[in-house]
Design an enzyme around this catalytic site. Structure first.
Site, mmCIF file in Angstrom:
data_model
loop_
_atom_site.group_PDB
_atom_site.id
_atom_site.type_symbol
_atom_site.label_atom_id
_atom_site.label_comp_id
_atom_site.label_asym_id
_atom_site.label_seq_id
_atom_site.Cartn_x
_atom_site.Cartn_y
_atom_site.Cartn_z
ATOM 1 N N ASP A 1 4.307 -44.098 62.487
ATOM 2 C CA ASP A 1 5.119 -45.043 61.719
ATOM 3 C C ASP A 1 4.278 -45.805 60.694
ATOM 4 O OD1 ASP A 1 7.440 -46.308 60.989
ATOM 5 O OD2 ASP A 1 7.355 -47.802 62.593
ATOM 6 N N HIS B 1 4.155 -40.766 52.740
ATOM 7 C CA HIS B 1 4.463 -39.621 53.611
ATOM 8 C C HIS B 1 3.448 -38.500 53.385
ATOM 9 C CE1 HIS B 1 7.954 -41.574 55.052
ATOM 10 N NE2 HIS B 1 8.640 -41.499 53.936
ATOM 11 N N LEU C 1 -4.967 -26.681 71.840
ATOM 12 C CA LEU C 1 -4.150 -27.903 71.798
ATOM 13 C C LEU C 1 -2.699 -27.499 71.559
ATOM 14 C CD1 LEU C 1 -3.931 -31.110 71.309
ATOM 15 C CD2 LEU C 1 -4.059 -30.541 68.893
HETATM 16 C C1 IPE Z 1 10.571 -43.681 64.003
HETATM 17 O O1 IPE Z 1 10.231 -44.450 62.902
HETATM 18 C C2 IPE Z 1 10.711 -42.254 63.595
HETATM 19 C C3 IPE Z 1 9.488 -41.591 63.159
HETATM 20 C C4 IPE Z 1 8.279 -42.089 63.138
HETATM 21 C C5 IPE Z 1 9.669 -40.229 62.746
HETATM 22 P P1 IPE Z 1 11.350 -45.222 62.056
HETATM 23 O O2 IPE Z 1 10.615 -45.985 60.999
HETATM 24 O O3 IPE Z 1 12.399 -44.289 61.605
HETATM 25 O O4 IPE Z 1 11.982 -46.183 63.144
HETATM 26 P P2 IPE Z 1 12.680 -47.608 63.023
HETATM 27 O O5 IPE Z 1 13.736 -47.487 61.964
HETATM 28 O O6 IPE Z 1 11.613 -48.569 62.640
HETATM 29 O O7 IPE Z 1 13.216 -47.852 64.385
HETATM 30 C C1 IPE Z 2 7.147 -43.000 59.323
HETATM 31 O O1 IPE Z 2 6.944 -43.884 58.291
HETATM 32 C C2 IPE Z 2 7.611 -41.640 58.863
HETATM 33 C C3 IPE Z 2 9.047 -41.370 59.084
HETATM 34 C C4 IPE Z 2 9.862 -42.102 59.770
HETATM 35 C C5 IPE Z 2 9.566 -40.160 58.494
HETATM 36 P P1 IPE Z 2 8.145 -44.747 57.711
HETATM 37 O O2 IPE Z 2 8.785 -43.999 56.605
HETATM 38 O O3 IPE Z 2 9.062 -45.181 58.780
HETATM 39 O O4 IPE Z 2 7.356 -45.977 57.105
HETATM 40 P P2 IPE Z 2 7.794 -47.513 57.188
HETATM 41 O O5 IPE Z 2 8.020 -47.814 58.638
HETATM 42 O O6 IPE Z 2 9.041 -47.639 56.379
HETATM 43 O O7 IPE Z 2 6.634 -48.250 56.628
HETATM 44 MG MG MG Z 3 9.179 -46.813 59.982
#
Ligand code: IPE
Ligand code: IPE
Ligand code: MG
Length: 243
Positions: free
Chosen positions: A24, A41, A135
């Site tokens: 995240d 990303h 792995l």
């Molecule tokens: C969880 O992160 C999903 C992934 C890391 C793929 P999100 O950013 O989507 O989750 P919320 O919205 O903070 O719960």
């Molecule tokens: C995690 O990073 C990747 C996915 C959920 C695809 P985020 O896109 O959720 O990044 P933040 O949380 O908005 O910073």
């Molecule tokens: Mg996120």
């Protein structure tokens, strides 16, 4: 491991069998640099390569990486399209290297909404790497814990199980993770303290660790810190502390 590595990362007593990682913070990582979210990303995908290498070096046998949730379709179409494109690009650019390094790729989640071409590429990558043993890297893409349980229940009913036959083992065996051990450790980056629908059944007795850094900055040193914390935890599984 070379000598510097052994000094920097002394062997730990307990290595978790299965580590889940909620990757995240890509968007915030990019925004904090004044860049578009998609750059975050991209940096996140690049970091995956580093972290998988670190996992091998630290002796972790299985990792499950949360890459896209069933809820992430709610994001703007442009971001969703960008994420799908990144998945496609990284399959093309990374698979041979992962294969060479003995990584067995797996997927959990629902591939139905993906294009026929992307599905084919994923199946080819899974097939190519299926006998690797260094792995297991299990990618959760279009994955949701509740959706997984609903699908398991549907399949159990369709297969004609009777009420008496339903056990925890039967449910586990109908999840996407059938055959993999339950989670020992779940790491979430970016400081958020949520599960966000990740492996809710398999993580019932996992230890949870929240890393303060955004995913693109989560490196071997951060992974090692998570393992050190894991080593300090007293896992009682409902019993009493061993003395
Ligand atoms: C969880 O992160 C999903 C992934 C890391 C793929 P999100 O950013 O989507 O989750 P919320 O919205 O903070 O719960
Ligand atoms: C995690 O990073 C990747 C996915 C959920 C695809 P985020 O896109 O959720 O990044 P933040 O949380 O908005 O910073
Ligand atoms: Mg996120």
């Amino acid at each position: 491991m070379n000598e510097q590595d052994i000094n920097e990362y002394p062997p730990l007593e307990k290595i978790p069998n299965h580590v889940g990682i909620i990757m995240d913070g890509n968007g915030r990582w990019a925004r904090s640099r004044g860049k578009p979210r998609l750059m975050g990303h991209r940096a996140g995908v690049e970091n995956l390569r580093r972290v998988l290498r670190a996992a091998v070096e630290l002796g972790i046998p299985t990792v499950t990486l949360y890459a896209f949730s069933t809820e992430n379709w709610k994001r703007p179409e442009k971001e969703v399209r960008g994420l799908l494109r990144l998945l496609e690009e990284s399959l093309i650019s990374e698979v041979d290297e992962l294969h060479k390094n003995g990584v067995q790729l797996r997927h959990i989640g629902n591939l139905d909404p993906l294009s026929a071409n992307l599905k084919k590429q994923i199946h080819e990558a899974l097939e190519l790497t299926k006998d690797n043993t260094q792995l297991i890297a299990n990618i959760a893409f279009n994955y949701g814990g509740r959706q997984e349980i609903v699908e398991a229940v549907r399949n159990i009913i369709a297969e004609g199980y009777t009420v008496d036959q339903i056990t925890e083992e039967v449910v586990s065996a109908h999840l996407y993770t059938a055959g993999l051990p339950d989670l020992d450790l779940v790491i979430r980056t970016s400081g958020e303290m949520r599960i966000s629908n990740f492996l809710i059944w398999q993580g019932a007795y996992a230890e949870y660790y929240i890393a303060p850094v955004f995913w693109p900055d989560f490196d071997k040193a951060e992974l090692y810190k998570a393992l050190q914390t894991y080593n300090q935890r007293d896992r009682r599984f409902g019993g009493l502390q061993k003395i």
